[in-house]
Design a protein around this motif. Structure first.
Motif, mmCIF file in Angstrom:
data_model
loop_
_atom_site.group_PDB
_atom_site.id
_atom_site.type_symbol
_atom_site.label_atom_id
_atom_site.label_comp_id
_atom_site.label_asym_id
_atom_site.label_seq_id
_atom_site.Cartn_x
_atom_site.Cartn_y
_atom_site.Cartn_z
ATOM 1 N N PRO A 14 0.809 -1.220 0.000
ATOM 2 C CA PRO A 14 0.000 0.000 0.000
ATOM 3 C C PRO A 14 0.845 1.274 0.000
ATOM 4 N N SER A 15 1.976 1.261 0.687
ATOM 5 C CA SER A 15 2.825 2.453 0.762
ATOM 6 C C SER A 15 3.442 2.775 -0.589
ATOM 7 N N VAL A 16 3.948 1.746 -1.257
ATOM 8 C CA VAL A 16 4.537 1.966 -2.575
ATOM 9 C C VAL A 16 3.473 2.414 -3.570
ATOM 10 N N SER A 17 2.312 1.787 -3.505
ATOM 11 C CA SER A 17 1.223 2.168 -4.412
ATOM 12 C C SER A 17 0.833 3.623 -4.206
ATOM 13 N N TYR A 18 0.746 4.021 -2.947
ATOM 14 C CA TYR A 18 0.380 5.406 -2.643
ATOM 15 C C TYR A 18 1.455 6.365 -3.146
ATOM 16 N N ALA A 19 2.716 6.046 -2.881
ATOM 17 C CA ALA A 19 3.815 6.911 -3.291
ATOM 18 C C ALA A 19 3.837 7.088 -4.805
ATOM 19 N N CYS A 20 3.697 5.986 -5.533
ATOM 20 C CA CYS A 20 3.764 6.068 -6.995
ATOM 21 C C CYS A 20 2.536 6.752 -7.589
ATOM 22 N N ALA A 21 1.387 6.601 -6.945
ATOM 23 C CA ALA A 21 0.175 7.248 -7.437
ATOM 24 C C ALA A 21 0.245 8.760 -7.292
ATOM 25 N N GLN B 79 7.495 9.356 6.157
ATOM 26 C CA GLN B 79 7.063 8.672 7.371
ATOM 27 C C GLN B 79 6.120 7.528 7.018
ATOM 28 N N PHE B 80 6.532 6.705 6.077
ATOM 29 C CA PHE B 80 5.773 5.499 5.773
ATOM 30 C C PHE B 80 5.907 4.561 6.976
ATOM 31 N N PRO B 81 4.841 3.921 7.378
ATOM 32 C CA PRO B 81 4.764 3.244 8.687
ATOM 33 C C PRO B 81 5.866 2.213 8.940
ATOM 34 N N ASN B 82 6.835 2.605 9.772
ATOM 35 C CA ASN B 82 7.944 1.731 10.183
ATOM 36 C C ASN B 82 8.755 1.217 8.992
ATOM 37 N N LEU B 83 8.751 1.986 7.891
ATOM 38 C CA LEU B 83 9.407 1.516 6.669
ATOM 39 C C LEU B 83 10.508 2.435 6.160
ATOM 40 N N SER B 84 10.388 3.729 6.374
ATOM 41 C CA SER B 84 11.237 4.679 5.670
ATOM 42 C C SER B 84 12.186 5.415 6.599
ATOM 43 N N LYS C 28 -4.012 8.193 7.193
ATOM 44 C CA LYS C 28 -3.879 6.742 7.065
ATOM 45 C C LYS C 28 -2.848 6.380 6.017
ATOM 46 N N ALA C 29 -2.923 7.089 4.885
ATOM 47 C CA ALA C 29 -1.981 6.797 3.808
ATOM 48 C C ALA C 29 -0.552 7.143 4.227
ATOM 49 N N GLN C 30 -0.423 8.134 5.089
ATOM 50 C CA GLN C 30 0.905 8.549 5.536
ATOM 51 C C GLN C 30 1.422 7.734 6.699
ATOM 52 N N GLY C 31 0.602 6.839 7.234
ATOM 53 C CA GLY C 31 1.044 6.011 8.333
ATOM 54 C C GLY C 31 0.749 6.570 9.711
ATOM 55 N N PHE C 32 -0.061 7.657 9.788
ATOM 56 C CA PHE C 32 -0.423 8.202 11.094
ATOM 57 C C PHE C 32 -1.634 7.441 11.633
ATOM 58 N N ASP C 33 -1.757 7.444 12.933
ATOM 59 C CA ASP C 33 -2.938 6.850 13.560
ATOM 60 C C ASP C 33 -3.984 7.935 13.741
ATOM 61 N N PRO C 34 -5.090 7.901 13.000
ATOM 62 C CA PRO C 34 -6.103 8.937 13.112
ATOM 63 C C PRO C 34 -6.716 9.013 14.520
#
Length: 499
Positions: free
Chosen positions: A362-369, A410-415, A493-499
Motif C-alpha cells: 500500500p505504501s509503494v502504491s500510494y507513493a507512486c500514485a 514517514q511510511f509506517p515503520n518503513l522509511s 492513514k496513507a501517511q502512516g499516522f494513527d487517526p
C-alpha cells in the motif's frame, strides 16, 4: 503559399511538471543552445514575459479545453488575443509568430469531443488577430497528429485524409491556405515502434534501412519521410501541393519503455538533425520542425504510456541527457545554469524494515500514485533494481515531489531519510529543484510556518482559514472545502499516522 527555407531547429517547451525550471533559466538555456524557435502549449504570462527581448520565435498554444468558449464567442476570442498576443507583442517585444489553436484535437481517444469546436475557434482567433492588426504578423495553425491522414497502401502517393474527418480537414486546410498559414503535424516514429512489435526498428531511424520503399522512383529509407510525404500527397491531391508544413513535434523518449532509452534517443534525434536540412523526397528543402521536447515533465498523463514523462533532451533540472549537436552547438548541449536544488537527502527503505511487511504494498502504491515511478519496470533506467531499490525509489519520488517535507518520509515503520546518494548505475534518485510560486518557495510549500507533522498542518489550516489544504501534492497545493474529519482520515492513514 510557397514552400520556404527555415533557419534553426525549434523545441517544444511544456510546463506539466511538479517543479518546473524558472522560465528565465529556460530562456537562457534556449539561447545558450542556439534554439531559435519555441512552441508552447498555452500562453502563460510568466513564460511569455521571460521570452521578451530574446528574439526567440514563439508559437503560443490554446488548450483543447478552451476551444468551446472560443468557438462560441467572438468576444472571447478577441479578449484572448488581446491578453495573450497583443499585450506581449506590443509592450513586451515577444516575437510571437503563431497561435496554435488546440493540440491534436482529432485524436480518436477524444471521441469526437472537439470536432465541432476546433474549426470555429480557429476562425474566431484568426478574425481576432486581424481586428487587432496582427493578421499579417501572427499566423494561426492547428497542431494535428499524423493520424489525420493515411495511405491505402505502403506508398505515400496514395495518401488522403482520414475518412471520418475528411470534409472537416479540407475545410481547415482551405482556411489555413487562404490566410497564408501552415499545416502543423506531429510525427512520431517511436509510436510506430511502440504500437507494433513487428515494426522494423531500423526504419524508425535515419541511418539506413535494408528494405527501403520505392514509390514511383522516390526512395524512402525512413518512416519520417514516408509519413511526411503521405501528407504532401494528401495536400497535393486537393490542390494544396505548395502549402507550408510545420512538423510541430518530433522526438524520442529516454525512459518508461524498452525502446525508450538514451541510446535510441541520441540515435534518432542526431539522425534527424543531420536529415532535417535535406528534406524529404517530395519536399527536398529544409524541414521546419520543433523537437519534442525540451525538458522532461513528471506531471504528464501516462495514459499513452510511461514514456510520456521522458521526451526531453534535458532532464527535469536542465541537465543534458546525452551528447546532441543542434547545428549551432557542435560542442553538444549546454546545461541550464543557476539551478538551485533542495538539500542532498533522500527517503529510502529503512535497513531495519522487512520488504515483506504488509504495509509495503500500500505504501509503494500510494507513493507512486502521487509521484512519478515511470523509471521503474522492464527495460527502464531503473529496471534492474532489487526489491529494496524499487521501494526506496518510490519513497524518494514521493518525498522529493513533496519538497522533502519530513512527514513525506514517514511510511509506517518503513522509511528513513539518508544523506548518502542511493542512485545505482543509470538509475538516478533525483533531488528536486527549488522553484517559486505565488505562495513562496516550493521548498517551504508556501506555509507561513512549518508544521511539525501532517496532522498539525491540516488542523492549523482548518482553524485559521476554514479550508483544508490537499497535501497529496505539496508542489501544487490545492485548497478544498471539505470534511475535515474525512480528509484527515484519508491522508493520515496513507501517511502512516494513527487517526
Amino acid at each position: 503559399m510557397m514552400v520556404g527555407s527555415v533557419s534553426g531547429i525549434g523545441a517544444n517547451w511544456g510546463n506539466q511538471a511538479s517543479h518546473p525550471l524558472p522560465p528565465a533559466i529556460v530562456v537562457n538555456m534556449l539561447r545558450a543552445n542556439g534554439i531559435q524557435k519555441v512552441k508552447l502549449f498555452d500562453a502563460e504570462s510568466a513564460t511569455l514575459t521571460a521570452l521578451r527581448g530574446s528574439g526567440i520565435e514563439v508559437m503560443v498554444g490554446i488548450p483543447n479545453e478552451m476551444l468551446y468558449s472560443l468557438a462560441n464567442s467572438v468576444d472571447a476570442a478577441e479578449r484572448w488575443v488581446a491578453k495573450n498576443v497583443s499585450a506581449h507583442v506590443s509592450s513586451s517585444s515577444v516575437n510571437i509568430k503563431y497561435v496554435a489553436v488546440g493540440n491534436e484535437p482529432f485524436l480518436p481517444t477524444y471521441n469526437g469531443s472537439f470536432l465541432g469546436t476546433t474549426f470555429p475557434a480557429l476562425q474566431n482567433i484568426q478574425a481576432a488577430l486581424i481586428k487587432a492588426g496582427l493578421g499579417n504578423q501572427v499566423k494561426v495553425t492547428v497542431p494535428l497528429n499524423a493520424d489525420v491522414y493515411q495511405s491505402s497502401t505502403s506508398l505515400p502517393s496514395t495518401g488522403d485524409f482520414r475518412p471520418d474527418i475528411h470534409d472537416l480537414m479540407l475545410e481547415i486546410v482551405k482556411f489555413l491556405n487562404d490566410n497564408g498559414a501552415a499545416f502543423t503535424v506531429n510525427i512520431y516514429p517511436f509510436i510506430s515502434l511502440y504500437n507494433d512489435p513487428n515494426f522494423p526498428a531500423d526504419y524508425a531511424f535515419f541511418d539506413g534501412y535494408s528494405s527501403p520503399i520505392n514509390d514511383n522512383g522516390r526512395i524512402y529509407e525512413n518512416v519520417f519521410d514516408a509519413n511526411h510525404d503521405t501528407l504532401v500527397w494528401a495536400l497535393q491531391k486537393y490542390g494544396y501541393g505548395n502549402m507550408s508544413i510545420i512538423v510541430g513535434e518530433i522526438g524520442w523518449p529516454t525512459d518508461g519503455d524498452r525502446n525508450a532509452n538514451v541510446q535510441f534517443a541520441q540515435r534518432f534525434n542526431q539522425g534527424f538533425m543531420s536529415h532535417v536540412g535535406k528534406g524529404t523526397p517530395m519536399r527536398p528543402v529544409p524541414v521546419d520542425a520543433y523537437m519534442f521536447s525540451l525538458i522532461d515533465e513528471d506531471a504528464k498523463s501516462i495514459q499513452p504510456g510511461n514514456f510520456e514523462r521522458h521526451w526531453g533532451i534535458f532532464f527535469y533540472d536542465g541537465t543534458p541527457k546525452y551528447n546532441l549537436s543542434l547545428g549551432s552547438n557542435s560542442g553538444g548541449l549546454v546545461p541550464a545554469s543557476n539551478v538551485l536544488y533542495l538539500p542532498r537527502r533522500w527517503c529510502i527503505l529503512s535497513p531495519a524494515a522487512n520488504v515483506d511487511d504488509a504495509q509495503v504494498g500500500p505504501s509503494v502504491s500510494y507513493a507512486c500514485a502521487h509521484a512519478d515511478c515511470t523509471e521503474l519496470g522492464y527495460g527502464t533506467s531503473c529496471g534492474n533494481l532489487n526489491a529494496q531499490g524499487n521501494i526506496s525509489f518510490a519513497f524518494n519520488s514521493y518525498y522529493q515531489q513533496n519538497n522533502q517535507l519530513q512527514s513525506a518520509c514517514q511510511f509506517p515503520n518503513l522509511s528513513v531519510i539518508t544523506t548518502s546518494d542511493p542512485s545505482v548505475g543509470s538509475c538516478r534518485f533525483n533531488i528536486i529543484i527549488q522553484t517559486t510560486s505565488a505562495n513562496g518557495p516550493a521548498g517551504s510549500a508556501g506555509f507561513s510556518h512549518t508544521p511539525t507533522n501532517l496532522r498539525q498542518s491540516l488542523a492549523w489550516h482548518w482553524e485559521s482559514t476554514g479550508f483544508v489544504f490537499n497535501l497529496d501534492l505539496m508542489g501544487t497545493i490545492e485548497v478544498k472545502l471539505c470534511s475535515l474529519k474525512l480528509h484527515i482520515l484519508r491522508v493520515t492513514k496513507a501517511q502512516g499516522f494513527d487517526p
